[in-house]
Write a protein that holds these residues in place. Structure first.
Motif, mmCIF file in Angstrom:
data_model
loop_
_atom_site.group_PDB
_atom_site.id
_atom_site.type_symbol
_atom_site.label_atom_id
_atom_site.label_comp_id
_atom_site.label_asym_id
_atom_site.label_seq_id
_atom_site.Cartn_x
_atom_site.Cartn_y
_atom_site.Cartn_z
ATOM 1 N N ILE A 34 42.693 -5.637 -20.054
ATOM 2 C CA ILE A 34 41.493 -4.504 -19.531
ATOM 3 C C ILE A 34 41.995 -3.230 -18.162
ATOM 4 C CG2 ILE A 34 39.098 -4.703 -18.744
ATOM 5 C CD1 ILE A 34 39.017 -7.621 -19.686
ATOM 6 N N VAL A 35 41.270 -2.116 -18.923
ATOM 7 C CA VAL A 35 41.356 -1.013 -18.555
ATOM 8 C C VAL A 35 40.517 -0.384 -17.213
ATOM 9 C CG1 VAL A 35 42.109 1.825 -18.781
ATOM 10 C CG2 VAL A 35 43.629 -0.306 -19.793
ATOM 11 N N ARG A 36 39.279 -0.958 -18.209
ATOM 12 C CA ARG A 36 37.717 -0.230 -17.998
ATOM 13 C C ARG A 36 36.345 -1.030 -18.183
ATOM 14 N NH1 ARG A 36 35.838 4.159 -19.164
ATOM 15 N NH2 ARG A 36 36.483 5.622 -20.191
ATOM 16 N N SER A 37 35.657 -0.978 -17.713
ATOM 17 C CA SER A 37 34.042 -1.334 -18.806
ATOM 18 C C SER A 37 34.135 0.339 -19.722
ATOM 19 C CB SER A 37 33.375 -1.943 -18.604
ATOM 20 O OG SER A 37 32.930 -1.322 -17.182
ATOM 21 N N ILE A 38 33.624 -0.082 -20.999
ATOM 22 C CA ILE A 38 32.453 2.045 -21.045
ATOM 23 C C ILE A 38 31.076 1.329 -21.123
ATOM 24 C CG2 ILE A 38 32.362 2.714 -23.165
ATOM 25 C CD1 ILE A 38 35.557 2.393 -23.804
ATOM 26 N N VAL A 39 30.914 2.246 -20.392
ATOM 27 C CA VAL A 39 29.061 2.463 -20.402
ATOM 28 C C VAL A 39 28.787 3.631 -20.007
ATOM 29 C CG1 VAL A 39 27.360 1.973 -18.388
ATOM 30 C CG2 VAL A 39 29.473 0.638 -17.508
ATOM 31 N N THR A 40 27.976 3.558 -21.745
ATOM 32 C CA THR A 40 26.937 4.094 -22.056
ATOM 33 C C THR A 40 26.261 4.181 -22.943
ATOM 34 O OG1 THR A 40 28.514 4.497 -24.774
ATOM 35 C CG2 THR A 40 29.415 5.677 -23.627
ATOM 36 N N TRP A 81 44.132 5.764 -27.602
ATOM 37 C CA TRP A 81 43.259 4.629 -26.658
ATOM 38 C C TRP A 81 42.799 3.757 -27.823
ATOM 39 C CZ3 TRP A 81 37.803 4.357 -25.741
ATOM 40 C CH2 TRP A 81 36.938 5.354 -26.314
ATOM 41 N N LYS A 82 42.616 2.621 -27.166
ATOM 42 C CA LYS A 82 42.268 1.449 -27.787
ATOM 43 C C LYS A 82 40.909 0.644 -26.878
ATOM 44 C CE LYS A 82 44.166 -1.916 -30.329
ATOM 45 N NZ LYS A 82 44.968 -2.375 -30.329
ATOM 46 N N THR A 88 32.020 -3.647 -24.419
ATOM 47 C CA THR A 88 32.807 -2.912 -24.506
ATOM 48 C C THR A 88 33.459 -2.770 -23.006
ATOM 49 O OG1 THR A 88 31.471 -1.609 -26.219
ATOM 50 C CG2 THR A 88 32.958 -0.362 -25.471
ATOM 51 N N PHE A 89 34.722 -2.712 -23.910
ATOM 52 C CA PHE A 89 36.079 -2.018 -23.145
ATOM 53 C C PHE A 89 37.194 -1.280 -23.466
ATOM 54 C CE2 PHE A 89 35.114 -6.213 -22.414
ATOM 55 C CZ PHE A 89 34.062 -6.669 -20.701
ATOM 56 N N ARG A 90 37.476 -0.827 -23.062
ATOM 57 C CA ARG A 90 38.759 -0.181 -22.833
ATOM 58 C C ARG A 90 39.498 -1.027 -22.527
ATOM 59 N NH1 ARG A 90 39.885 6.365 -21.824
ATOM 60 N NH2 ARG A 90 41.887 6.298 -22.606
ATOM 61 N N VAL A 91 41.123 -1.410 -24.035
ATOM 62 C CA VAL A 91 41.772 -1.616 -23.151
ATOM 63 C C VAL A 91 43.123 -1.217 -24.058
ATOM 64 C CG1 VAL A 91 40.800 -3.947 -23.917
ATOM 65 C CG2 VAL A 91 41.999 -2.820 -25.913
ATOM 66 N N LYS A 92 44.617 -1.881 -23.678
ATOM 67 C CA LYS A 92 45.737 -0.993 -23.657
ATOM 68 C C LYS A 92 46.205 -1.020 -25.401
ATOM 69 C CE LYS A 92 49.283 -2.136 -20.589
ATOM 70 N NZ LYS A 92 49.647 -0.721 -19.520
ATOM 71 N N LYS A 93 46.924 -0.165 -25.621
ATOM 72 C CA LYS A 93 46.883 0.185 -26.931
ATOM 73 C C LYS A 93 48.033 -0.980 -27.245
ATOM 74 C CE LYS A 93 48.946 4.108 -27.328
ATOM 75 N NZ LYS A 93 49.842 4.540 -27.817
ATOM 76 N N MET A 153 39.208 -1.201 -32.481
ATOM 77 C CA MET A 153 38.762 -0.221 -33.183
ATOM 78 C C MET A 153 40.798 1.264 -31.830
ATOM 79 S SD MET A 153 35.641 0.776 -32.469
ATOM 80 C CE MET A 153 35.180 -0.846 -31.377
ATOM 81 N N ASN A 154 40.868 1.342 -32.541
ATOM 82 C CA ASN A 154 42.215 3.297 -32.425
ATOM 83 C C ASN A 154 41.246 4.759 -32.658
ATOM 84 O OD1 ASN A 154 44.412 0.424 -31.459
ATOM 85 N ND2 ASN A 154 44.655 0.553 -33.913
ATOM 86 N N PHE A 155 41.977 4.467 -31.271
ATOM 87 C CA PHE A 155 42.017 6.348 -31.304
ATOM 88 C C PHE A 155 42.788 7.037 -31.435
ATOM 89 C CE2 PHE A 155 37.742 3.855 -30.366
ATOM 90 C CZ PHE A 155 36.351 4.459 -31.148
ATOM 91 N N LEU A 156 42.626 7.977 -31.753
ATOM 92 C CA LEU A 156 44.101 9.309 -31.860
ATOM 93 C C LEU A 156 43.411 9.754 -30.535
ATOM 94 C CD1 LEU A 156 44.944 9.981 -35.284
ATOM 95 C CD2 LEU A 156 45.723 8.321 -33.433
ATOM 96 N N GLY A 157 44.610 10.565 -29.667
ATOM 97 C CA GLY A 157 43.590 11.741 -29.192
ATOM 98 C C GLY A 157 43.736 12.991 -29.592
#
Length: 96
Positions: A8-14, A77-78, A28-33, A58-62
């Motif tokens: 777990i890289v960090r939590s996403i707060v939106t 990122w994921k 919701t978390f940002r995680v390693k790919k 969910m996978n996101f392209l840069g």
């Protein structure tokens, strides 16, 4: 095996992530790919001492970026949306 702190890289707060946290008990978390749903589930359960019901990823392209004449690209990122079982809550992330 990868350590849970590195998965777990960090939590996403939106606004949207706060809304689904309050209404659906989802975090919701940002995680390693490189990690999969099972590794994410185990990491969240171990780090926050909760029971996970479901994990969605969910996978996101840069995005391509430009700095003057130089062209570049942001990293891919994921994102993971983790649903906790009824009655479970992550205290360190929630404000309520």
């Amino acid at each position: 095996m990868i350590e849970p702190q590195k998965i777990i890289v960090r939590s996403i707060v939106t606004e949207k992530s706060e809304r689904i946290r309050e209404n659906h008990n989802q975090y919701t978390f940002r995680v390693k790919k490189e990690v999969n749903k099972i590794q994410i589930r185990k990491a969240v359960e171990k780090l926050f001492n909760v029971k996970v019901e479901k994990v969605r990823v969910m996978n996101f392209l840069g995005k391509p970026k430009r700095m003057g004449v130089f062209l570049g690209k942001r990293s891919d990122w994921k994102k993971a949306v983790v649903t906790l079982k009824k009655g479970e809550k992550i205290e360190s992330l929630g404000r309520t």
